[in-house]
Design an enzyme around this catalytic site. Structure first.
Site, PDB file in Angstrom:
ATOM      1  N   TRP A 181       6.047 -59.117 -11.321  1.00 37.00           N
ATOM      2  CA  TRP A 181       4.676 -58.522 -11.349  1.00 37.00           C
ATOM      3  C   TRP A 181       4.916 -57.130 -11.946  1.00 37.00           C
ATOM      4  CZ3 TRP A 181       3.114 -54.385  -8.475  1.00 37.00           C
ATOM      5  CH2 TRP A 181       2.017 -53.465  -8.912  1.00 37.00           C
ATOM      6  N   GLU A 222       3.294 -63.132 -11.766  1.00 41.19           N
ATOM      7  CA  GLU A 222       2.345 -62.896 -10.717  1.00 41.19           C
ATOM      8  C   GLU A 222       1.156 -62.296 -11.672  1.00 41.19           C
ATOM      9  OE1 GLU A 222       3.077 -60.520  -7.529  1.00 41.19           O
ATOM     10  OE2 GLU A 222       1.080 -60.679  -6.565  1.00 41.19           O
ATOM     11  N   LYS A 224      -2.997 -60.361 -11.965  1.00 39.31           N
ATOM     12  CA  LYS A 224      -3.707 -59.422 -11.379  1.00 39.31           C
ATOM     13  C   LYS A 224      -4.860 -59.257 -12.111  1.00 39.31           C
ATOM     14  CE  LYS A 224      -3.248 -55.497  -8.307  1.00 39.31           C
ATOM     15  NZ  LYS A 224      -2.486 -54.622  -7.777  1.00 39.31           N
ATOM     16  N   ASP A 255      -1.713 -64.434  -6.234  1.00 37.34           N
ATOM     17  CA  ASP A 255      -1.608 -63.743  -5.011  1.00 37.34           C
ATOM     18  C   ASP A 255      -3.479 -63.555  -4.785  1.00 37.34           C
ATOM     19  OD1 ASP A 255      -2.465 -61.248  -3.644  1.00 37.34           O
ATOM     20  OD2 ASP A 255      -0.485 -60.468  -3.949  1.00 37.34           O
ATOM     21  N   HIS A 258      -6.033 -60.999  -5.899  1.00 38.68           N
ATOM     22  CA  HIS A 258      -5.923 -60.593  -7.217  1.00 38.68           C
ATOM     23  C   HIS A 258      -6.897 -61.197  -8.121  1.00 38.68           C
ATOM     24  CE1 HIS A 258      -1.363 -59.194  -7.130  1.00 38.68           C
ATOM     25  NE2 HIS A 258      -2.077 -58.555  -6.303  1.00 38.68           N
ATOM     26  N   HIS A 282       1.563 -65.619  -3.315  1.00 35.46           N
ATOM     27  CA  HIS A 282       1.221 -64.485  -2.278  1.00 35.46           C
ATOM     28  C   HIS A 282       0.293 -64.534  -1.403  1.00 35.46           C
ATOM     29  CE1 HIS A 282       4.156 -61.194  -4.351  1.00 35.46           C
ATOM     30  NE2 HIS A 282       4.907 -62.382  -3.833  1.00 35.46           N
ATOM     31  N   ASP A 290      -8.521 -55.531  -3.245  1.00 40.80           N
ATOM     32  CA  ASP A 290      -6.801 -56.126  -2.916  1.00 40.80           C
ATOM     33  C   ASP A 290      -6.278 -55.284  -2.000  1.00 40.80           C
ATOM     34  OD1 ASP A 290      -4.404 -57.398  -3.263  1.00 40.80           O
ATOM     35  OD2 ASP A 290      -3.810 -56.331  -4.953  1.00 40.80           O
ATOM     36  N   ASP A 292      -4.514 -55.668   0.837  1.00 38.81           N
ATOM     37  CA  ASP A 292      -3.271 -55.995   1.418  1.00 38.81           C
ATOM     38  C   ASP A 292      -3.011 -55.692   2.934  1.00 38.81           C
ATOM     39  OD1 ASP A 292      -1.568 -57.329  -0.702  1.00 38.81           O
ATOM     40  OD2 ASP A 292      -1.770 -55.421  -1.606  1.00 38.81           O
ATOM     41  N   ASP A 322       2.541 -61.232   1.463  1.00 32.99           N
ATOM     42  CA  ASP A 322       2.607 -59.902   0.792  1.00 32.99           C
ATOM     43  C   ASP A 322       1.322 -59.051   1.070  1.00 32.99           C
ATOM     44  OD1 ASP A 322       2.731 -58.120  -1.308  1.00 32.99           O
ATOM     45  OD2 ASP A 322       1.649 -58.874  -2.788  1.00 32.99           O
TER      46      ASP A 322
HETATM   47  C1  RNT Z   1       0.864 -56.022  -6.225  1.00 34.44           C
HETATM   48  C2  RNT Z   1       1.292 -57.262  -6.188  1.00 34.44           C
HETATM   49  C3  RNT Z   1       2.854 -57.446  -5.803  1.00 34.44           C
HETATM   50  C4  RNT Z   1       3.219 -56.329  -4.834  1.00 34.44           C
HETATM   51  C5  RNT Z   1       4.576 -56.589  -4.220  1.00 34.44           C
HETATM   52  C6  RNT Z   1       5.206 -55.334  -3.594  1.00 34.44           C
HETATM   53  O1  RNT Z   1      -0.581 -56.041  -6.492  1.00 34.44           O
HETATM   54  O2  RNT Z   1       0.579 -58.066  -5.176  1.00 34.44           O
HETATM   55  O3  RNT Z   1       3.221 -58.591  -5.574  1.00 34.44           O
HETATM   56  O4  RNT Z   1       2.355 -56.338  -3.534  1.00 34.44           O
HETATM   57  O5  RNT Z   1       5.525 -57.049  -5.114  1.00 34.44           O
HETATM   58 ZN    ZN Z   2       1.595 -60.003  -4.622  1.00 33.47          ZN
END
Ligand code: RNT
Ligand code: ZN
Length: 412
Positions: A181, A222, A224, A255, A258, A282, A290, A292, A322
């Site tokens: 990523w 990955e 985004k 993810d 994303h 993820h 996003d 997290d 994640d």
């Molecule tokens: C970031 C991505 C990525 C990170 C990690 C730390 O938007 O989701 O995967 O969160 O690699």
């Molecule tokens: Zn991620």
């Protein structure tokens, strides 16, 4: 009759084999991200977290050293049932004093303590090159930078990581998922959207020119949609990453933080499973963006797991967590989030998919809806508690975490 026996009877009457569901759950690995333990700081650089991601909160006792992080991961592992993998980022390299290796020159030896840790816990390792929080990220760009030196540095980092991933796979005997990523993007509307993507493509081609065993290392990519400070354009967009994965025959990674706010990963899983041998996820909990947050047992999580299971993807999907919440006890964050993924998988494994599919194919949409609604309140909790009980765990993990907080975290 125990509560579990009663629950089993209810599920059986719908044609669901509870024991089989528990066996599948137990064999499904969840790759647990190390970066919840220290707010994505890592050990190899003094730079602040960058790349458009952000940790907020200031809860006491975050891990500051490899030993502290390992101790915390160990505590979390001890409270999480089932099969686990350790998900490491390259920034967690353990570089001895006097060794001035930078990310472009990382070697397996810099991860030997992590390998020993994984072996001790009998888990495989997944790996991520770290294309952020480093002085060689210039103008928010890495593999797509127009600056040859910047690009070269990060290409070498990627290549080094492929070899480290292969080392983990060889040493643990478990395949290693290596996820790429990059944060690259622009805050304001760029003048040229094509060239950064072309450079990213060429950089990835170079990284993947390193020979590696595709049965041991699964490279994932990955995508985004945006990052903080990178709101107008993301080089590694959804379309870019899917197309690139297809072109190079690597694994796409989604993810669920994303995508656009009303776009859901659960709706994408079946399509990707149809065209890919493997897919990767993820799992996170995006709140308005996003963000997290810790993964909660919410509808989208259940929907994602349901899609994986009913599309026959349970052993073709690499599932990793994640998220990074620094506002609560970080061990609790791990345990709560990972257990929720497992609980949602159990929920999905206990659905009478064949019956529902048959009803759909018979155009009996009334029965489909009635049964789908009934499933939502079946006694999942009793099956979940039995699953935990069989592994000497219980639904109450909070007291143990509070104890660890008092004895260990508060003394840091
Ligand atoms: C970031 C991505 C990525 C990170 C990690 C730390 O938007 O989701 O995967 O969160 O690699
Ligand atoms: Zn991620």
């Amino acid at each position: 009759m125990t509560r579990f026996e009663s629950a089993k009877e209810i599920y059986s009457s719908l044609g669901v084999d509870v024991e089989k569901a528990l066996a599948v759950l137990n064999e499904t690995p969840i790759s647990i991200h190390c970066w919840q333990g220290d707010d994505v700081v890592g050990f190899d650089s003094k730079e602040a977290l960058s790349g458009g991601i952000q940790t907020t909160g200031n809860f006491m006792g975050k891990a500051r050293t490899p030993n502290e992080l390992m101790a915390d991961v160990e505590k979390a592992f001890s409270l999480i049932p089932g099969k686990k993998k350790l998900n490491l980022h390259a920034m967690y390299a353990i570089i001895p004093d006097g060794d001035d290796t930078d990310r472009d020159g990382l070697l397996p030896v810099h991860f030997k303590p992590w390998l020993d840790f994984a072996k001790k816990h009998n888990v495989g390792i997944d790996f991520n090159p770290s294309f952020f929080s480093h002085p060689m990220v210039k103008n928010d760009l890495t593999l797509s930078s127009p600056d040859d030196n910047v690009r070269k540095f990060w290409i070498n980092h990627g290549k080094a990581c492929v070899k480290i991933a292969e080392y983990f796979a060889n040493e643990t005997g478990e395949p290693c998922v290596m996820n790429i990523w990059i944060p690259d993007g622009y805050k304001n509307a760029p003048a040229d959207k094509l060239s950064p993507r072309l450079r990213f493509k060429n950089s990835l081609d170079e990284i993947l020119s390193v020979p590696y065993d595709k049965k041991k290392v699964y490279v994932t990519l990955e995508s985004k949609v945006f990052g903080i400070g990178l709101e107008s354009y993301t080089v590694g967009s959804g379309e870019f990453c899917l197309s690139y994965s297809d072109y190079k025959n690597i694994t796409p990674l989604m993810d669920n933080g994303h995508y656009h706010p009303t776009e859901v990963v659960s709706d994408k899983i079946s399509a990707l499973l149809l065209f890919n041998e493997k897919i990767a996820l993820h799992v996170t909990h995006p709140v308005r963006w996003d963000s997290d947050h810790v993964v909660l047992f919410d509808d989208e999580l259940k929907d994602m797991c349901t899609e994986i299971v009913r599309s026959g993807g349970i052993d073709r999907t690499f599932i990793a967590t994640d998220y990074f919440d620094a506002s609560i006890n970080r061990i609790s964050a791990w345990v709560t989030g990972v257990r929720n993924v497992q609980k949602a998988l159990l929920y999905a494994l206990l659905i009478p998919h064949e019956t529902l599919t048959k009803l759909q194919d018979e155009f009996d949409f009334t029965s489909v809806m009635v049964l789908q609604e009934k499933i939502k309140t079946l006694p999942l909790y009793d099956v979940w508690c039995e699953y935990l009980r069989r592994q000497n765990l219980s639904d109450d993990y909070l007291s143990e975490i509070k104890e660890y907080e008092k004895e260990v975290l508060s003394k840091r």
